[in-house]
Design a protein around this motif. Sequence first.
Motif, short mmCIF file in Angstrom:
data_model
loop_
_atom_site.label_atom_id
_atom_site.label_comp_id
_atom_site.label_asym_id
_atom_site.label_seq_id
_atom_site.Cartn_x
_atom_site.Cartn_y
_atom_site.Cartn_z
N ASN A 32 -18.80 -42.29 -15.93
CA ASN A 32 -19.06 -41.06 -16.67
C ASN A 32 -18.12 -39.92 -16.27
O ASN A 32 -17.92 -38.98 -17.04
N ASP A 33 -17.55 -40.02 -15.07
CA ASP A 33 -16.55 -39.03 -14.68
C ASP A 33 -15.30 -39.14 -15.54
O ASP A 33 -14.67 -38.14 -15.90
N GLU A 34 -14.93 -40.38 -15.90
CA GLU A 34 -13.77 -40.59 -16.77
C GLU A 34 -14.06 -40.07 -18.18
O GLU A 34 -13.21 -39.42 -18.81
N ALA A 35 -15.24 -40.34 -18.67
CA ALA A 35 -15.62 -39.84 -19.99
C ALA A 35 -15.64 -38.32 -20.01
O ALA A 35 -15.18 -37.68 -20.96
N ALA A 36 -16.16 -37.72 -18.94
CA ALA A 36 -16.27 -36.26 -18.87
C ALA A 36 -14.92 -35.56 -18.90
O ALA A 36 -14.82 -34.41 -19.32
N ALA A 37 -13.88 -36.26 -18.47
CA ALA A 37 -12.53 -35.68 -18.44
C ALA A 37 -11.74 -35.98 -19.71
O ALA A 37 -10.56 -35.62 -19.80
N GLU B 97 -16.99 -41.04 -35.28
CA GLU B 97 -15.85 -41.94 -35.10
C GLU B 97 -15.30 -41.91 -33.67
O GLU B 97 -14.10 -41.98 -33.44
N GLN B 98 -16.23 -41.82 -32.70
CA GLN B 98 -15.86 -41.85 -31.29
C GLN B 98 -16.66 -42.92 -30.55
O GLN B 98 -17.13 -42.69 -29.43
N SER B 99 -16.80 -44.09 -31.17
CA SER B 99 -17.59 -45.17 -30.56
C SER B 99 -16.99 -45.64 -29.25
O SER B 99 -17.71 -46.00 -28.31
N GLY B 100 -15.66 -45.66 -29.16
CA GLY B 100 -15.00 -46.11 -27.93
C GLY B 100 -15.36 -45.24 -26.75
O GLY B 100 -15.67 -45.74 -25.66
N LEU B 101 -15.36 -43.92 -26.94
CA LEU B 101 -15.73 -43.00 -25.87
C LEU B 101 -17.21 -43.13 -25.55
O LEU B 101 -17.61 -43.09 -24.38
N HIS B 102 -18.04 -43.30 -26.57
CA HIS B 102 -19.48 -43.48 -26.36
C HIS B 102 -19.76 -44.74 -25.55
O HIS B 102 -20.61 -44.76 -24.66
N ASP B 103 -19.01 -45.82 -25.84
CA ASP B 103 -19.20 -47.07 -25.12
C ASP B 103 -18.77 -46.96 -23.65
O ASP B 103 -19.26 -47.72 -22.80
N LEU B 104 -17.86 -46.03 -23.36
CA LEU B 104 -17.43 -45.83 -21.98
C LEU B 104 -18.54 -45.23 -21.12
O LEU B 104 -18.64 -45.51 -19.93
#
Length: 344
Positions: free
Chosen positions: A117-122, A90-97
């Motif tokens: 990917n820097d934003e996702a990593a944080a 249930e983390q599709s939004g983060l995966h799409d980022l």
Amino acid sequence: MRLRKRPENRGFTLVELLVVIAIIGVLVGLLLPAVQAARAAARRMSCSNNVKQISLATHNYHSAFKRFPGIGDSITNGWSVQAQILPYAEQSGLHDLIDFEAGLGRAASDAGFNPPNDEAAATVVPFFNCPSDDVPAKKMVTYTRGRNIYGWEHAGVNYSFNVGTGTGTHVDYGSATDGLFWVESKTQFRDILDGTSNTIMLAETLMGPGSDLAEIPYHMNGKYIASGSGRDVSDMQTYRDTVWAQDPRTFIDSHTSWSGTRNTAWISGFGSGGGSLNGWYTPNNALPDLAVRAYMVSGPRSQHAGGVMIGLADGSVRFITDSIELELYRGLWTVRGREITTEF
């Protein structure tokens, strides 16, 4: 008629007051351990639920692709298993980022992880973190490479996937290991010949504080990685075997290169800063994790008393103790070791 004299109102005597204070002190002394135990039990249950959620997401990935995800193919493209299972948790939004086509990038450089990917990593993923770990999930992580120092904000992870036992040449998960995952692995359920109920899929561990040190106090050994020198697998094997033969306190007091990047970036599966783990050490071992370049030997660690949470390949969650027998324990990290597994 004789009238009785009405007694005067009086306060507590000093003796009575001291007795009341002593009783309150005894009650508090009895109550506090119970409260602390209840909180520890709640944190342990929450940790167990996190392991279960990650296990189910990994199973759902297998249902969709008929295999488990592999780790990315290099340090600069080393996507973690955690990053790949996000849509099934249930983390599709983060995966799409995440831009998988752009590549992950390398945090130990001027550029860091490639945008976005820097934003996702944080971004903190709550079920990637155990509530018992006292290190903040999101923090500034400092990478020291020679004379260069790079600092980036990353979110860490407390649950790492099984890249083998760490025995033999299995310090290198750039090639096939005796575990479930490695670089570009495509393991399936049918490959788990030891049985899914006898094979670890993921295990709990601790995050590092985020910066390197020349020396650490002994009680911090589980949060830092002892960096070694060398370039290839044989160097890592020699380092591993040399440290294994030493007294933990003597080694820790004398070692002068400690990496604080342990499990500090959930998005990365490659190297000791990412979400991969092998089973060289039994839970909460007094010896620290070791690394030479991207090669490593490690073990599960936690702030729970007496052991750690693990997720088995059948989806079940177990608590294994620090005192588990070494041969039995390492057998749980193999998929086709053909060990005879007893109750653990």
